[in-house]
Structure formats: structure tokens, C-alpha cells
Design a protein around this motif. Structure first.
Motif, short mmCIF file in Angstrom:
data_model
loop_
_atom_site.label_atom_id
_atom_site.label_comp_id
_atom_site.label_asym_id
_atom_site.label_seq_id
_atom_site.Cartn_x
_atom_site.Cartn_y
_atom_site.Cartn_z
N THR A 58 6.31 6.49 -0.24
CA THR A 58 6.63 6.93 -1.58
C THR A 58 6.64 5.76 -2.55
O THR A 58 7.32 4.75 -2.32
CB THR A 58 8.01 7.63 -1.61
OG1 THR A 58 7.98 8.72 -0.69
CG2 THR A 58 8.32 8.16 -2.99
N GLN B 86 -5.93 12.51 2.83
CA GLN B 86 -4.68 12.92 2.19
C GLN B 86 -3.70 13.46 3.23
O GLN B 86 -2.48 13.28 3.11
CB GLN B 86 -4.96 13.99 1.13
CG GLN B 86 -3.76 14.33 0.25
CD GLN B 86 -3.30 13.15 -0.58
OE1 GLN B 86 -4.11 12.49 -1.24
NE2 GLN B 86 -2.01 12.85 -0.53
N GLN C 67 -1.86 10.55 4.67
CA GLN C 67 -0.86 10.05 3.71
C GLN C 67 0.34 10.99 3.65
O GLN C 67 1.48 10.54 3.64
CB GLN C 67 -1.46 9.88 2.32
CG GLN C 67 -0.45 9.26 1.35
CD GLN C 67 -0.92 9.25 -0.08
OE1 GLN C 67 -1.86 9.97 -0.43
NE2 GLN C 67 -0.29 8.47 -0.92
N ASP C 68 0.07 12.30 3.61
CA ASP C 68 1.16 13.27 3.53
C ASP C 68 2.07 13.17 4.76
O ASP C 68 3.29 13.28 4.64
CB ASP C 68 0.60 14.68 3.41
CG ASP C 68 -0.07 14.93 2.06
OD1 ASP C 68 0.15 14.13 1.13
OD2 ASP C 68 -0.84 15.91 1.96
N GLN D 127 4.29 10.25 4.29
CA GLN D 127 4.72 10.13 2.90
C GLN D 127 6.13 9.55 2.74
O GLN D 127 6.40 8.82 1.78
CB GLN D 127 4.65 11.49 2.19
CG GLN D 127 4.85 11.42 0.68
CD GLN D 127 3.82 10.54 0.00
OE1 GLN D 127 2.62 10.76 0.13
NE2 GLN D 127 4.26 9.52 -0.70
#
Length: 217
Positions: free
Chosen positions: A114, A103, A106-107, A110
Motif C-alpha cells: 500500500t 494486477q 499486486q492485489d 496489496q
């Protein structure tokens, strides 16, 4: 410098493989045609191979042959990822659920991801590289962002050619460098190398995970 060669007879003995295995792997394109080098000797024509390359490739074949079919192994070694259906339309959600990326990765990315779930291969591999860097703990988040910018700018190039990623830090300032793996590089003594990744080897790991765990839409 001229590459060191190994004869077919010595290769079969040193690698502990049979004549049939060698030529089956050749037919399946696990070993490139151009590595079979015909040379004249005092006994006639003999076949030689680039020693370092062929022994490394055979070792990798042995490592993966119980987990992947020979066809999948050929895909593992190929650079033509754009032509392989296994490496198109990669699912971001599956990369996350199979823990190929975290995560945190991904962050970090981001803004580009999106409302996107299906990724092209170069973008998915870039995330995998960032995951490797973050999980190693060698770079800060800000340094990882610097690396991400470099990779996104150059991802079509390093996907198809063997590059290494160097990250150095000098007086608290990080620099990210992509370098063709066969070139030599030198840094001044005040620069500390904090990351040195073979993108070629990392790409093989990424493709192996895709082939064994999925991730394709």
C-alpha cells in the motif's frame, strides 16, 4: 560423489568456442575462477572444468549474448544482488506496466505494498515468483498466500543461495517447502507435487528482464 570433469581441449571442441572466448568470459567473471581446475597429467599440467556446470553456463551465455552485454551477463549470474545498482530501487509500477507481474499478483500482496512504489530486490523477486505461480494455474489464491508467507519469511536466504520451491497437496491441504537445490527430497505417495520451481533459474529470468526492460528507479 565426485563431480565429472572435462578437459579444456574437450570443452572447446564440445561447446564450439575458442580459447579467446573462454578466457574473455573468465576475465568478465562470467565463468568463476574456481571452475578452472589445474591437475597433473602424464603430459604435464592441464586445466579441467566441472563438466555439467561449465557446459550449462556456456549455453546460457550463448543464449543471452545477443541481448545483453558481457558486463550485464556477469550481473545476471552473480549472487551479489545487493551490491549491483541495476538490482536496487525497483519500481513496482514499472513491473506492472512491463507485465513482469500482473494486477492479480499486486492485489494478492496489496497489504504489504500500500502506497509503496520502490521495492528492494528481495521483495520484487518474491512478487515475480508469485506471478509465476499464479500464471501457471497450479495453485489456488489461498495456496499462493501460503507460499507468499514462506517466501517473505525466508527471502534473504533464497536470494543468495540456490533453492527450489516445492508445493505439495495431500487430502486437499497444501504444504510449501523451500529446499536447497542440491539436496534430495522424497514425498509419500499420497502427496501430489503441484509446484516445483528452481528459484535460481527463476532469479536469472527475473534479472534478465530487469536488465533488458528496465524497472529500476
Amino acid at each position: 560423489m565426485e563431480q565429472e570433469l572435462i578437459s579444456k581441449k574437450d570443452l572447446l571442441h564440445e561447446a564450439d568456442i575458442s580459447y579467446g572466448q573462454l578466457y574473455r568470459w573468465k576475465r568478465k567473471q562470467l565463468i568463476p575462477e574456481e571452475w578452472f581446475i589445474r591437475k597433473s597429467t602424464f603430459t604435464g599440467q592441464e586445466t579441467f572444468f566441472p563438466r555439467e556446470k561449465i557446459l550449462e553456463r556456456i549455453e546460457k551465455i550463448k543464449q543471452h549474448k545477443d541481448d545483453l552485454s558481457l558486463d550485464n551477463l556477469a550481473q545476471l549470474f552473480t549472487k551479489k544482488v545487493d551490491e549491483e545498482p541495476h538490482f536496487q530501487n525497483i519500481s513496482l509500477s514499472h513491473l506492472l506496466s512491463s507485465e513482469m507481474i500482473s494486477q492479480a499478483t499486486q492485489d494478492l500482496c496489496q497489504l504489504e505494498l500500500t502506497n509503496v512504489d520502490i521495492l528492494p530486490y528481495p521483495q520484487a523477486f518474491t512478487l515475480f515468483v508469485i506471478e509465476e505461480i499464479l500464471s501457471s494455474g497450479s495453485c489456488s489464491l489461498e495456496e499462493a498466500k501460503l507460499i507468499l508467507t514462506l517466501l517473505r519469511d525466508q527471502e534473504e536466504g533464497f536470494i543468495h543461495k540456490p533453492f527450489a520451491l516445492f508445493v505439495t497437496r495431500k487430502l486437499g491441504v497444501a504444504t510449501a517447502i523451500l529446499l536447497h537445490q542440491h539436496d534430495e527430497v522424497y514425498f509419500d505417495s499420497a502427496s501430489k507435487i503441484i509446484t516445483n520451481l528452481s528459484l535460481d533459474e527463476l532469479q536469472e529470468r527475473f534479472k534478465q528482464k530487469l536488465l533488458t526492460h528496465g524497472g529500476i528507479s
